[in-house]
Design a protein around this motif. Structure first.
Motif, mmCIF file in Angstrom:
data_model
loop_
_atom_site.group_PDB
_atom_site.id
_atom_site.type_symbol
_atom_site.label_atom_id
_atom_site.label_comp_id
_atom_site.label_asym_id
_atom_site.label_seq_id
_atom_site.Cartn_x
_atom_site.Cartn_y
_atom_site.Cartn_z
ATOM 1 N N PRO A 338 -8.949 -2.913 17.283
ATOM 2 C CA PRO A 338 -9.158 -1.577 17.395
ATOM 3 C C PRO A 338 -10.587 -1.401 17.609
ATOM 4 O O PRO A 338 -11.423 -2.110 17.727
ATOM 5 C CB PRO A 338 -8.872 -1.129 15.756
ATOM 6 C CG PRO A 338 -8.856 -2.671 14.988
ATOM 7 C CD PRO A 338 -8.582 -3.550 16.229
ATOM 8 N N LEU A 348 -8.833 5.242 9.574
ATOM 9 C CA LEU A 348 -7.384 4.813 10.138
ATOM 10 C C LEU A 348 -7.871 4.180 11.463
ATOM 11 O O LEU A 348 -8.288 5.321 12.205
ATOM 12 C CB LEU A 348 -6.371 5.879 9.840
ATOM 13 C CG LEU A 348 -5.571 5.773 8.682
ATOM 14 C CD1 LEU A 348 -4.397 7.064 8.908
ATOM 15 C CD2 LEU A 348 -4.918 4.674 8.229
ATOM 16 N N THR A 349 -7.303 3.294 12.156
ATOM 17 C CA THR A 349 -7.479 3.102 13.346
ATOM 18 C C THR A 349 -6.190 3.267 14.325
ATOM 19 O O THR A 349 -6.267 3.547 15.504
ATOM 20 C CB THR A 349 -7.989 1.613 13.867
ATOM 21 O OG1 THR A 349 -6.876 0.701 13.342
ATOM 22 C CG2 THR A 349 -9.173 1.141 12.936
ATOM 23 N N HIS A 350 -5.150 3.199 13.596
ATOM 24 C CA HIS A 350 -3.941 3.382 14.481
ATOM 25 C C HIS A 350 -3.503 4.933 14.343
ATOM 26 O O HIS A 350 -4.020 5.767 13.729
ATOM 27 C CB HIS A 350 -2.777 2.656 13.855
ATOM 28 C CG HIS A 350 -2.126 3.034 12.423
ATOM 29 N ND1 HIS A 350 -2.617 2.963 11.247
ATOM 30 C CD2 HIS A 350 -1.340 4.220 12.132
ATOM 31 C CE1 HIS A 350 -1.963 3.532 10.411
ATOM 32 N NE2 HIS A 350 -1.237 4.371 10.923
ATOM 33 N N MET B 1 -14.876 -11.723 8.759
ATOM 34 C CA MET B 1 -14.047 -10.739 8.746
ATOM 35 C C MET B 1 -13.379 -10.785 7.372
ATOM 36 O O MET B 1 -12.131 -11.182 7.301
ATOM 37 C CB MET B 1 -13.208 -10.556 10.000
ATOM 38 C CG MET B 1 -12.655 -9.233 10.414
ATOM 39 S SD MET B 1 -11.579 -9.205 11.453
ATOM 40 C CE MET B 1 -11.066 -7.654 11.528
ATOM 41 N N PRO B 27 1.294 0.139 13.881
ATOM 42 C CA PRO B 27 1.191 0.373 12.492
ATOM 43 C C PRO B 27 2.284 -0.334 11.449
ATOM 44 O O PRO B 27 2.745 0.344 10.369
ATOM 45 C CB PRO B 27 1.606 1.950 12.238
ATOM 46 C CG PRO B 27 2.273 2.221 13.534
ATOM 47 C CD PRO B 27 1.978 1.150 14.418
ATOM 48 N N ASP B 52 -2.893 -8.625 12.286
ATOM 49 C CA ASP B 52 -3.328 -7.677 13.473
ATOM 50 C C ASP B 52 -4.552 -7.360 12.766
ATOM 51 O O ASP B 52 -4.668 -6.830 11.591
ATOM 52 C CB ASP B 52 -2.108 -6.584 13.658
ATOM 53 C CG ASP B 52 -2.844 -5.603 14.740
ATOM 54 O OD1 ASP B 52 -3.634 -5.911 15.097
ATOM 55 O OD2 ASP B 52 -2.050 -4.623 14.594
ATOM 56 N N PRO B 53 -5.514 -7.332 13.767
ATOM 57 C CA PRO B 53 -6.944 -7.149 13.280
ATOM 58 C C PRO B 53 -7.108 -5.663 12.617
ATOM 59 O O PRO B 53 -7.665 -5.047 11.632
ATOM 60 C CB PRO B 53 -8.084 -7.125 14.100
ATOM 61 C CG PRO B 53 -7.267 -8.109 15.269
ATOM 62 C CD PRO B 53 -5.823 -8.013 14.986
ATOM 63 N N ALA B 54 -6.154 -4.615 13.167
ATOM 64 C CA ALA B 54 -6.032 -3.196 12.896
ATOM 65 C C ALA B 54 -5.443 -3.018 11.516
ATOM 66 O O ALA B 54 -5.990 -2.431 10.565
ATOM 67 C CB ALA B 54 -5.023 -2.648 13.996
ATOM 68 N N SER B 57 -8.430 -3.535 8.795
ATOM 69 C CA SER B 57 -9.193 -2.231 8.420
ATOM 70 C C SER B 57 -8.211 -0.986 7.943
ATOM 71 O O SER B 57 -8.568 -0.134 7.220
ATOM 72 C CB SER B 57 -10.137 -1.744 9.718
ATOM 73 O OG SER B 57 -9.255 -1.540 10.785
ATOM 74 N N ASP B 58 -7.075 -1.084 8.479
ATOM 75 C CA ASP B 58 -6.074 0.204 8.102
ATOM 76 C C ASP B 58 -5.580 0.026 6.785
ATOM 77 O O ASP B 58 -5.298 1.328 6.134
ATOM 78 C CB ASP B 58 -5.039 0.306 9.351
ATOM 79 C CG ASP B 58 -5.650 0.887 10.480
ATOM 80 O OD1 ASP B 58 -6.894 1.009 10.596
ATOM 81 O OD2 ASP B 58 -4.594 1.497 11.353
#
Lengths: 388, 89
Positions: A338, A348-350, B1, B27, B52-54, B57-58
């Motif tokens: 991201p 949110l990154t997605h 991280m 997602p 998943d790196p996303a 943070s998500d």
């Protein structure tokens, strides 16, 4: 409204933060300068003198628009090159002051990559975090800049992904207090917003303001220590190597002049369209986070993330419907990570969409965007099995 | 991280539910979390295993938006994280 610069007449181009379409006055200037500004501006015969005159006239115009003196302005081959030279050259020039570089966590990747080189060369880098809006944490920034051995601090004028304007005046005051030069990356605001003050080094990129690609600007304030990190070369006050692209520089200056002249009304108009998107998207689409500062922002950029939506799927659907936008979601990045900007902000990154409006964007196109988006998001969520 | 210092074993409350989203791209881990958060009692912990790196943070961002509590993210021995979320309502 559709434009000659879109060969596909159905496309609403909403990706100005990547590149602004060529301004008609830049196109005109470019074609004229190709005929008269092709010679080597460093030589002493007639055509060379003409090329040099065009180059120096462009330099004067760009300097005036950016709040600088002509002899402080050098043209580079891109905004990225301007940043590389600005960062590494200032660090090199201030080696004796120290080897610490301070940047924000949301700078353009060219700043972060230059910082990476500096670290590999034995220097140190302190990355200052940002808040939820993307604005740099000023308390942490001050502490970092005041630390012993700081050679340079970098802060963008506005963020390229979320539009948030950084507190440049406050950052510049801190840098002045510490006696540390401040490099401001003004790529997203040059021509669109008044030039900030207080910097020692300023960088910008012509294709972001409607000039051609291949022209960047590196402004080094008189009195700032700077040494080229590259092999010596005579061009551009010995600051940038290589033969100047005079026709493109002339076109860049023409675009900047025109954009600055129009920006009073055009920036306000685009800003109102951005406000409309900021207000309407969360009203029309459930589970959306609009990102970035609602007030302290660049006039043309708005970013939002849709929960439970894959960014790539949304971009594909928008493309099919005739909208060119970009995204900071990992599935749309070549690295499959991201965006570091969205990560640093903790948003949110997605399902991320960045809409950035070029000059002349019509309210009709924005309305059409707002009318197709809700159903598009609903369908993607439905396909992913999200209960709605 | 890493955003948590403690290991999952060291955290105060064991998860009431573990969602295995390893190998799934964002997602999807968040869709799984949203679909199953109500399967634990209020104040219960859901652990999402994701690489998943996303997701790293998500999931905290989702907690902020949905007013649940991100307890912490703990690195897994192989790859990825156990991301602990407390159901608030």
């Amino acid at each position: 409204m559709h434009h000659a610069w879109c060969d596909d007449w159905e496309v609403a181009y909403f990706d100005a933060a990547s590149t602004e379409p060529l301004h008609p006055q830049a196109r005109e200037a470019l074609i004229a300068a190709l005929d008269v500004g092709w010679a080597d501006p460093a030589r002493l015969y007639g055509p060379a003198r003409r090329a040099r005159m065009l180059l120096e006239q462009a330099r004067t115009e760009v300097a005036e628009a950016l709040g600088a003196r002509p002899d402080e302005v050098a043209f580079t081959s891109s905004g990225t090159q301007a940043i590389h030279l600005g960062v590494l050259g200032t660090l090199h020039g201030r080696r004796r002051a120290g080897r610490r570089l301070v940047t924000s966590a949301v700078e353009h990747s060219s700043v972060l990559h230059a910082a990476g080189i500096h670290e590999r060369d034995g220097g140190s880098v302190e990355t200052v975090g940002v808040g939820l809006t993307g604005a740099v944490d000023l308390t942490a920034f001050r502490k970092a800049v005041l630390a012993e051995g700081t050679a340079l601090a970098c802060l963008q004028s506005a963020n390229h992904e979320v539009g948030t304007v950084q507190p440049i005046a406050e950052a510049a005051a801190v840098c002045a207090e510490a006696g540390v030069p401040l490099l401001v990356d003004a790529a997203q605001t040059a021509g669109r917003m008044p030039s900030p003050g207080g910097w020692s080094v300023l960088t910008a990129s012509a294709h972001k303001w409607g000039g051609p690609a291949g022209v960047g600007v590196l402004v080094i304030r008189k009195g700032t220590r700077w040494r080229t990190p590259l092999p010596e070369d005579d061009r551009e006050h010995r600051r940038v190597p290589g033969f100047e692209n005079v026709p493109a520089i002339v076109a860049a200056a023409a675009a900047l002049r025109a954009t600055v002249a129009e920006s009073g009304t055009e920036s306000a108009r685009l800003s109102a369209l951005v406000n409309r998107i900021r207000t309407e998207v969360p009203r029309l689409v459930p589970d959306v986070e609009v990102i970035g500062d609602p007030v302290a922002r660049a006039p043309h950029i708005v970013t939002f993330s849709c929960l439970y939506v894959e960014g790539e799927a949304l971009l594909t659907e928008l493309d099919k419907a005739g909208f060119a936008v970009s995204s900071g979601s990992s599935c749309t990045a070549s690295t499959l990570r991201p965006s570091h900007v969205l990560e640093a902000m903790g948003v949110l990154t997605h399902g991320n969409v960045r809409v950035s409006l070029p000059r002349g964007t019509s309210a009709t196109d924005v309305d059409r965007f707002l009318s197709v988006l809700p159903e598009m998001v609903r369908r993607i969520r439905e396909d992913a099995g999200v209960k709605q | 991280m890493t955003s948590g210092q403690a290991t999952p074993e060291g955290s105060a409350q064991p998860p009431a539910l573990t969602i295995d989203a390893l190998g799934k791209k964002c997602p999807i881990p968040i869709i799984m979390l949203a679909a199953q958060i109500n399967d634990v009692p209020r104040n219960g912990i859901v652990a999402v295993l994701a690489d998943d790196p996303a997701a790293f943070s998500d999931i905290p961002a989702w907690c902020r938006l949905k007013s649940h509590h991100h307890v912490g993210s703990y690195e897994l021995p192989q790859r990825g994280w156990a991301i602990h979320v407390r159901r608030n309502y």
